[in-house]
Design an enzyme around this catalytic site. Sequence first.
Site, PDB file in Angstrom:
ATOM      1  N   GLU A  75       0.531  -0.806   0.043  1.00 49.02           N
ATOM      2  CA  GLU A  75       0.239   0.410  -0.363  1.00 49.02           C
ATOM      3  C   GLU A  75       0.852   1.299  -0.224  1.00 49.02           C
ATOM      4  OE1 GLU A  75      -4.225  -0.529   1.709  1.00 49.02           O
ATOM      5  OE2 GLU A  75      -3.201   0.297   3.299  1.00 49.02           O
ATOM      6  N   HIS A  92       8.718 -27.119   1.158  1.00 51.42           N
ATOM      7  CA  HIS A  92       6.995 -28.013   0.259  1.00 51.42           C
ATOM      8  C   HIS A  92       6.656 -27.515  -0.643  1.00 51.42           C
ATOM      9  CE1 HIS A  92       9.565 -30.485   3.212  1.00 51.42           C
ATOM     10  NE2 HIS A  92       9.724 -30.427   3.776  1.00 51.42           N
ATOM     11  N   LYS A 146     -13.324   2.610  -2.404  1.00 53.20           N
ATOM     12  CA  LYS A 146     -14.373   2.451  -0.887  1.00 53.20           C
ATOM     13  C   LYS A 146     -15.190   3.051  -1.420  1.00 53.20           C
ATOM     14  CE  LYS A 146     -10.607   2.439   3.349  1.00 53.20           C
ATOM     15  NZ  LYS A 146      -9.924   3.491   3.463  1.00 53.20           N
TER      16      LYS A 146
END
Length: 456
Positions: A293, A322, A435
């Site tokens: 950000e 793994h 937003k």
Amino acid sequence: MKNEVQISVDLSNLMAGKIGKEHGLTDAEWKSARKNATRVINECLARFGADDVGFMKLPCHTQYLHDIQALAEKHRYRWENLLIFGIGGSALGVSLLFDALCHPYHNHIDSELRNHVPRLFVVDNIDPELISGLKPVINPKKTLSCIITKSGGTVETWGNYFQYATVFNQTPDSGQVIAITDPETGFLRKFAEIQGWDILPIPSDVGGRFSVLTPVGLFPAAILNIDIVRLMDGARTMHDRCVSTDFDQNPALQLATASWSFMTSKKKPISVMMPYANSLASFSDWYRQLWAESLGKMVNTEGKTVFAGQTPVNALGATDQHSQIQLYREGPNDKVITFLHVDSFRFGGPMNNAPEETPLEHLRLLDTAEILGIELIGTRDALTESRRPNLTVKIPAVTPYCMGQLIYLYEMVTYLTGLLLQINPFDQPGVEAGKINAKKMIRELYETRSQASDKN
Ligand code: PA5
């Protein structure tokens, strides 16, 4: 003694001498990058001197810790649960401190073993199952809620709080909610004042993802009996190192200069953060937000389109050996891998029980921490042989003092990298648009439904 508990940084596997000229930095490239570092540390110090960088002030003026401690003392032994409502920078720092500095099974061990401090639940997504799922887990009468939002009006945070009050069919008493928010503005502040909730301020010049060392992270930590004074001592130690104009003494400046060189001239668009310790897994989540950000910006400070940034990726050693290392070693050479190496663990792990005269006999005389350390070195050497840029941050132990250093180090690395990229690391215009869209749609949905219910 002080040096023994200081974090150190090893950049040698980023250099051409180790991984070749195509992927590593030559002496000439490093020398030229260091010139930019001089410009940037001077700019940083000038801005800090002009009172322009909020987060940098936090370790220097710690009077605000008294109010946090006092409120934490009032609540610490009164509750079975501490429920955090927050998202992004208002939640990730809490999880980082909890996972690093509390018992790995804190919520599952007896109250006595956790010294009677509450269990912690961080509700950081508006997924309906997170709150409903708490029904058989917590008793709301024995729960302290803490609402954290800097802006005061974040939909996800409030949505969860209101769902909580609805699902449990009761609004918490005024003494059961703490608000952590902007010192002056925002809906949470107004609402908390009306409700009579205790309020702790987030300094107005400290943005969400840089706020872990404010009440945002420190109040929950203090309730959990984490030594926040020592945490801030660690941050102060790192602050003193990171304001040095001597490149060789300044770990943040070295890391920022290296990160910037690999993002720009070496064209490595991915940054992998790989701690070899489960207690630091949430540090990677926090770093991921901070790095993404802060640095992911379309325009620079001169208004030029630059599409800056580097994609942060989390990995955990040894588990992800793994799962991820195959790609890191043989896939595209487009990453810089940061290993977090912990020297000493809180609990030991001997394996004396390994049966003699079997292929695993040699484990009898080792400790699981040693195996983890060996696995880190083995993986790092293999990546270096494959000419994959990597660096190591060595952490003496996961203690409040070292975590204060580590957190502050990466805040400074992010800030200095932002200055090198000539972007603003403290804004997030790309998030705001989403937003605003969501708020508009919520409003429209509300209006449609209220009109429909008026008609009925
Ligand atoms: O770094 C930031 O500013 C954001 O990630 C915020 O922390 C996040 O959006 C939450 O905002 P608020 O604390 O206002 O609820």
